[in-house]
Design a protein around this motif. Structure first.
Motif, PDB file in Angstrom:
ATOM      1  N   GLY A 126       0.624  -1.629  -0.391  1.00  0.00           N
ATOM      2  CA  GLY A 126       0.371  -0.111   0.146  1.00  0.00           C
ATOM      3  C   GLY A 126       0.988   1.299  -0.320  1.00  0.00           C
ATOM      4  N   LYS A 127       2.096   1.353  -0.212  1.00  0.00           N
ATOM      5  CA  LYS A 127       2.729   2.327   0.070  1.00  0.00           C
ATOM      6  C   LYS A 127       3.602   2.177  -1.218  1.00  0.00           C
ATOM      7  N   GLY A 128       3.175   1.896  -2.403  1.00  0.00           N
ATOM      8  CA  GLY A 128       3.148   2.203  -3.784  1.00  0.00           C
ATOM      9  C   GLY A 128       4.907   1.468  -3.625  1.00  0.00           C
ATOM     10  N   VAL A 129       4.913   1.469  -4.985  1.00  0.00           N
ATOM     11  CA  VAL A 129       5.835   1.026  -5.766  1.00  0.00           C
ATOM     12  C   VAL A 129       7.014   1.647  -6.838  1.00  0.00           C
ATOM     13  N   VAL A 130       8.114   1.509  -6.548  1.00  0.00           N
ATOM     14  CA  VAL A 130       9.321   2.052  -7.787  1.00  0.00           C
ATOM     15  C   VAL A 130       9.909   1.455  -8.266  1.00  0.00           C
ATOM     16  N   ALA A 131       9.717   1.146  -9.796  1.00  0.00           N
ATOM     17  CA  ALA A 131       9.935   0.045 -10.640  1.00  0.00           C
ATOM     18  C   ALA A 131      10.642   0.892 -11.684  1.00  0.00           C
ATOM     19  N   VAL A 132      12.267   0.400 -11.417  1.00  0.00           N
ATOM     20  CA  VAL A 132      13.459   1.093 -12.310  1.00  0.00           C
ATOM     21  C   VAL A 132      13.424   0.156 -13.795  1.00  0.00           C
ATOM     22  N   SER A 133      13.556   0.707 -14.824  1.00  0.00           N
ATOM     23  CA  SER A 133      13.647   0.033 -16.140  1.00  0.00           C
ATOM     24  C   SER A 133      14.867   0.420 -16.924  1.00  0.00           C
ATOM     25  N   GLN A 148       3.835  14.941  -8.684  1.00  0.00           N
ATOM     26  CA  GLN A 148       2.845  14.181  -9.148  1.00  0.00           C
ATOM     27  C   GLN A 148       3.793  12.713  -8.837  1.00  0.00           C
ATOM     28  N   THR A 149       4.558  12.035  -9.025  1.00  0.00           N
ATOM     29  CA  THR A 149       5.104  11.213  -8.606  1.00  0.00           C
ATOM     30  C   THR A 149       4.935  10.447  -6.758  1.00  0.00           C
ATOM     31  N   LEU A 150       5.454  11.792  -6.322  1.00  0.00           N
ATOM     32  CA  LEU A 150       4.731  11.538  -4.505  1.00  0.00           C
ATOM     33  C   LEU A 150       3.687  11.243  -4.640  1.00  0.00           C
ATOM     34  N   ALA A 151       2.694  12.130  -5.592  1.00  0.00           N
ATOM     35  CA  ALA A 151       1.160  11.947  -5.199  1.00  0.00           C
ATOM     36  C   ALA A 151       0.583  10.114  -5.690  1.00  0.00           C
ATOM     37  N   ARG A 152       0.761  10.277  -6.538  1.00  0.00           N
ATOM     38  CA  ARG A 152       0.787   8.398  -7.160  1.00  0.00           C
ATOM     39  C   ARG A 152       1.595   7.988  -6.128  1.00  0.00           C
ATOM     40  N   LEU A 153       2.267   7.893  -5.559  1.00  0.00           N
ATOM     41  CA  LEU A 153       3.436   6.435  -5.359  1.00  0.00           C
ATOM     42  C   LEU A 153       2.511   6.313  -3.386  1.00  0.00           C
ATOM     43  N   ARG A 154       1.216   7.697  -2.970  1.00  0.00           N
ATOM     44  CA  ARG A 154       0.712   7.692  -1.988  1.00  0.00           C
ATOM     45  C   ARG A 154      -0.400   7.312  -2.091  1.00  0.00           C
ATOM     46  N   LEU A 197      12.752   6.661  -0.006  1.00  0.00           N
ATOM     47  CA  LEU A 197      13.288   7.565   0.764  1.00  0.00           C
ATOM     48  C   LEU A 197      11.893   7.904   1.803  1.00  0.00           C
ATOM     49  N   ARG A 198      11.319   9.256   0.641  1.00  0.00           N
ATOM     50  CA  ARG A 198      10.457   9.654   1.312  1.00  0.00           C
ATOM     51  C   ARG A 198       8.662   9.584   1.406  1.00  0.00           C
ATOM     52  N   THR A 199       8.282   8.131   0.592  1.00  0.00           N
ATOM     53  CA  THR A 199       6.902   7.468   0.915  1.00  0.00           C
ATOM     54  C   THR A 199       7.434   6.573   1.320  1.00  0.00           C
ATOM     55  N   GLY A 200       8.544   5.465   1.284  1.00  0.00           N
ATOM     56  CA  GLY A 200       8.721   4.219   1.882  1.00  0.00           C
ATOM     57  C   GLY A 200       7.749   3.251   0.731  1.00  0.00           C
ATOM     58  N   ALA A 201       7.619   3.387  -0.270  1.00  0.00           N
ATOM     59  CA  ALA A 201       7.758   2.680  -1.464  1.00  0.00           C
ATOM     60  C   ALA A 201       8.306   1.112  -1.385  1.00  0.00           C
ATOM     61  N   THR A 202       8.321   0.891  -2.244  1.00  0.00           N
ATOM     62  CA  THR A 202       9.414   0.089  -2.586  1.00  0.00           C
ATOM     63  C   THR A 202       9.968   0.080  -3.458  1.00  0.00           C
ATOM     64  N   VAL A 203      11.296  -0.964  -4.276  1.00  0.00           N
ATOM     65  CA  VAL A 203      11.596  -0.566  -5.111  1.00  0.00           C
ATOM     66  C   VAL A 203      12.271  -1.765  -6.284  1.00  0.00           C
ATOM     67  N   VAL A 204      11.647  -1.741  -6.947  1.00  0.00           N
ATOM     68  CA  VAL A 204      12.105  -3.070  -8.225  1.00  0.00           C
ATOM     69  C   VAL A 204      12.770  -2.826  -9.616  1.00  0.00           C
ATOM     70  N   THR A 205      13.705  -4.144  -9.516  1.00  0.00           N
ATOM     71  CA  THR A 205      13.866  -3.450 -11.304  1.00  0.00           C
ATOM     72  C   THR A 205      12.668  -4.249 -12.504  1.00  0.00           C
TER      73      THR A 205
END
Length: 260
Positions: free
Chosen positions: A118-125, A181-187, A225-233
């Motif tokens: 529920g904290k969003g995901v940062v997907a690095v590609s 916008q990214t912070l808003a979407r992750l939240r 770090l700012r949102t607690g989002a998980t990072v995946v690739t």
């Protein structure tokens, strides 16, 4: 009065529209053959781009491969770019079911588990394989997806490309307004895709890449770090039969030192 720049932009836009019109009326195998030919033509004609590709390969392999092998790799890369363009322009023709027939996803459970927090995901590609198919396949599979994109200088081409990108429900976030916008979407629990393979200049973090310092963007880790989002690739690899393998990693472990 029509300027040279405006004339060139019009020619490029018209060519893209024409290639898409033609590709959507051809069988997939023929349109991919056409895309391969376009990539081959660019490799042979656009000397500057060819030289950049070869210089980068020489830097990466540092004498481990013969020059002929490096030229073959570079040429295949340009051919893949041509195929990628044609596949992207055929997106309206394929439809969601056909796209998912062409894409095999390895690691979807990693993404679903991460989004479930529920904290969003940062997907690095990266611009690898057919990165646009990543966006379509993920939009269809998980729904809440956005991607940070670099706008094209030509407004008409930018609108055309973004209309194609959002055909299957994904959102695009323009780089100029990305932070808010990214912070808003992750939240809101979205997965936000970020391309991590572009030069971030002096504002980035320099990391070792094939033995050479390369500047990469701080954004993915900063957002996490700012949102607690998980990072995946996420990485897409074109297969020999021109289907696609999309691999999603397990969450990356962020070790917090307290020092940005």
């Amino acid at each position: 009065m029509i300027t040279l720049r405006r004339f060139k932009d019009t020619v490029i836009y018209t060519l893209v529209v024409f290639v898409g019109f033609l590709a959507r009326r051809l069988p997939r195998s023929v349109s991919l053959w056409m895309g391969c030919g376009i990539g081959d033509l660019v490799y042979r004609v656009v000397k500057r781009r060819r030289q950049i590709a070869l210089d980068n390969l020489r830097m990466a392999f540092k004498g481990e491969k013969e020059d002929g092998e490096l030229r073959r790799i570079a040429r295949r890369s340009f051919q893949n770019m041509g195929k990628t363009m044609v596949e992207f322009l055929c997106s309206p023709k394929y439809g969601a079911e056909r796209i998912m027939d062409l894409v095999r996803i390895d690691g979807m459970e990693n993404l679903r588990r991460a989004m479930g927090a529920g904290k969003g995901v940062v997907a690095v590609s990266a611009h690898f394989g057919n990165w646009e198919f990543i966006f379509h396949a993920m939009s269809i599979s998980v729904g809440r997806l956005a991607a940070i994109v670099q706008p094209f200088k030509q407004a008409r081409l930018d609108r055309l490309v973004n209309n194609y990108r959002t055909l299957y429900g994904g959102e695009v976030i323009q780089k100029g307004t990305a932070v808010k916008q990214t912070l808003a979407r992750l939240r809101q629990g979205f997965c936000v895709a970020i391309m991590g393979d572009q030069n971030a200049g002096q504002s980035g973090v320099f990391v070792d890449f094939f033995g050479t310092p390369a500047s990469t963007a701080r954004g993915p880790v900063t957002f996490a770090l700012r949102t607690g989002a998980t990072v995946v690739t996420l990485f897409n690899v074109r297969q020999e039969d021109d289907s696609h393998l999309l691999t999603i990693s397990e969450p990356l472990k962020l070790e917090l030192s307290g020092d940005m």
